[in-house]
Design an enzyme around this catalytic site. Sequence first.
Site, mmCIF file in Angstrom:
data_model
loop_
_atom_site.group_PDB
_atom_site.id
_atom_site.type_symbol
_atom_site.label_atom_id
_atom_site.label_comp_id
_atom_site.label_asym_id
_atom_site.label_seq_id
_atom_site.Cartn_x
_atom_site.Cartn_y
_atom_site.Cartn_z
ATOM 1 N N ARG A 144 0.810 -1.218 0.000
ATOM 2 C CA ARG A 144 0.000 0.000 0.000
ATOM 3 C C ARG A 144 0.842 1.265 0.000
ATOM 4 O O ARG A 144 0.462 2.284 -0.586
ATOM 5 C CB ARG A 144 -0.945 -0.012 1.213
ATOM 6 C CG ARG A 144 -2.074 -1.017 1.093
ATOM 7 C CD ARG A 144 -2.904 -1.080 2.347
ATOM 8 N NE ARG A 144 -2.136 -1.575 3.485
ATOM 9 C CZ ARG A 144 -2.593 -1.740 4.706
ATOM 10 N NH1 ARG A 144 -3.844 -1.416 4.983
ATOM 11 N NH2 ARG A 144 -1.832 -2.215 5.667
ATOM 12 N N ARG A 152 -1.542 -16.217 3.356
ATOM 13 C CA ARG A 152 -2.836 -16.858 3.516
ATOM 14 C C ARG A 152 -3.205 -17.531 2.198
ATOM 15 O O ARG A 152 -2.954 -16.990 1.118
ATOM 16 C CB ARG A 152 -3.920 -15.841 3.907
ATOM 17 C CG ARG A 152 -3.841 -15.384 5.355
ATOM 18 C CD ARG A 152 -4.248 -16.485 6.316
ATOM 19 N NE ARG A 152 -4.194 -16.060 7.712
ATOM 20 C CZ ARG A 152 -3.158 -16.213 8.508
ATOM 21 N NH1 ARG A 152 -2.034 -16.772 8.038
ATOM 22 N NH2 ARG A 152 -3.205 -15.825 9.752
ATOM 23 N N GLU A 170 -7.640 -25.771 4.274
ATOM 24 C CA GLU A 170 -6.610 -26.421 5.077
ATOM 25 C C GLU A 170 -7.284 -27.413 6.014
ATOM 26 O O GLU A 170 -8.183 -27.014 6.748
ATOM 27 C CB GLU A 170 -5.811 -25.387 5.874
ATOM 28 C CG GLU A 170 -4.981 -24.475 4.991
ATOM 29 C CD GLU A 170 -4.107 -23.498 5.782
ATOM 30 O OE1 GLU A 170 -4.190 -23.490 7.036
ATOM 31 O OE2 GLU A 170 -3.357 -22.733 5.159
ATOM 32 N N HIS A 195 1.062 -25.679 6.691
ATOM 33 C CA HIS A 195 0.934 -24.453 7.490
ATOM 34 C C HIS A 195 1.737 -24.544 8.787
ATOM 35 O O HIS A 195 1.189 -24.488 9.896
ATOM 36 C CB HIS A 195 -0.540 -24.159 7.807
ATOM 37 C CG HIS A 195 -0.778 -22.710 8.136
ATOM 38 N ND1 HIS A 195 -1.993 -22.096 7.992
ATOM 39 C CD2 HIS A 195 0.061 -21.744 8.611
ATOM 40 C CE1 HIS A 195 -1.915 -20.828 8.356
ATOM 41 N NE2 HIS A 195 -0.675 -20.588 8.745
ATOM 42 N N ILE A 196 3.054 -24.627 8.635
ATOM 43 C CA ILE A 196 3.951 -24.793 9.785
ATOM 44 C C ILE A 196 4.904 -23.610 9.946
ATOM 45 O O ILE A 196 5.963 -23.733 10.537
ATOM 46 C CB ILE A 196 4.754 -26.109 9.691
ATOM 47 C CG1 ILE A 196 5.489 -26.207 8.346
ATOM 48 C CG2 ILE A 196 3.822 -27.305 9.882
ATOM 49 C CD1 ILE A 196 6.437 -27.402 8.251
#
Length: 319
Positions: free
Chosen positions: A177, A236, A265, A284-285
């Site tokens: 942004r 994500r 997930e 997702h670790i």
Amino acid sequence: MCSKGESLLELLMTFIPGHTCKVSLWDSDEPVSRAELLKGVAGAHGLLCLLSDKIDTEVLDAAGPNLKVISTLSVGFDHMAMDEIKKRGVRVGYTPDVLTDATAELTVALLLATARRLPEGVVEVINGGWSTWKPLWLCGYGLSGSTVGVIGLGRIGMAIARRLKPFGVKKLLYSGRTDKSYAAEVEGEYVPLDTLVSESDFVVVSCALTPDTQGLCNKQFFCKMKNTAVFINTSRGAVVNQEDLYRALSSGQIACAGLDVTTPEPLPTDHPLLTLKNCVVLPHIGSATYSTRGIMAELSANNLLAGLQGTDMPSELKF
């Protein structure tokens, strides 16, 4: 109610001046079922949850007017109905900063494993495919002299950039942004997203999930990448259109991809991405070190206790 974790029990089973903290604990490594969550949260003054717990209007209604605080054992909060929570005046605690280093380390490890084809190499050793030295066998892509693009140069993005620079990265681009003054530390150059995508040898996604970033990495995005480029996402899963990613990988539009986050997930074992040798998927670790998870547990418990007492939380999400 606490939806997870014996490690939190000692901290939560403590005395708040004049009161005893009564804990309802979901004592399992598996996520609490929806039915159990709705039942357990009824009448609760506080809720400690995980990313896997969807805290929506139904849960808030089940909790009722007693609910004062929600503490999530995560830095992300897209699993919570934030507008509804704000409307009800419920405070929210989260765990920023403490997982920055662990996630940055995992991102670099995933990038190297993907670019240098380490999972493929392990499989070849196990399956007897390792015969003799061959000039181009299992060749991948190196960081030295490369251009790296980081989408989202926040805490984690900056930590990733710091770790990648010593590998001999020639140019580091970033988008987001706003321009970041601290990017000077890594000689980062603020560029439009299209420039980053088209010029980078490695594209690393480290941005928050927002309405603007949901589905950001789609067909148009991948078509702008080099066909030798490496794509890494540890932010994500919903930032990526996985069908478009599959097509980009299977067609040779991009070289390879490494994901620590997916949608959903866990990723179903029959998902097309898991059929590709040039796609490395982790479960997702990013924050999965013993020390980081311990600190996260303690911080989330202290956030919850502070919210129950009406005092300042160590890490409160400001609406």
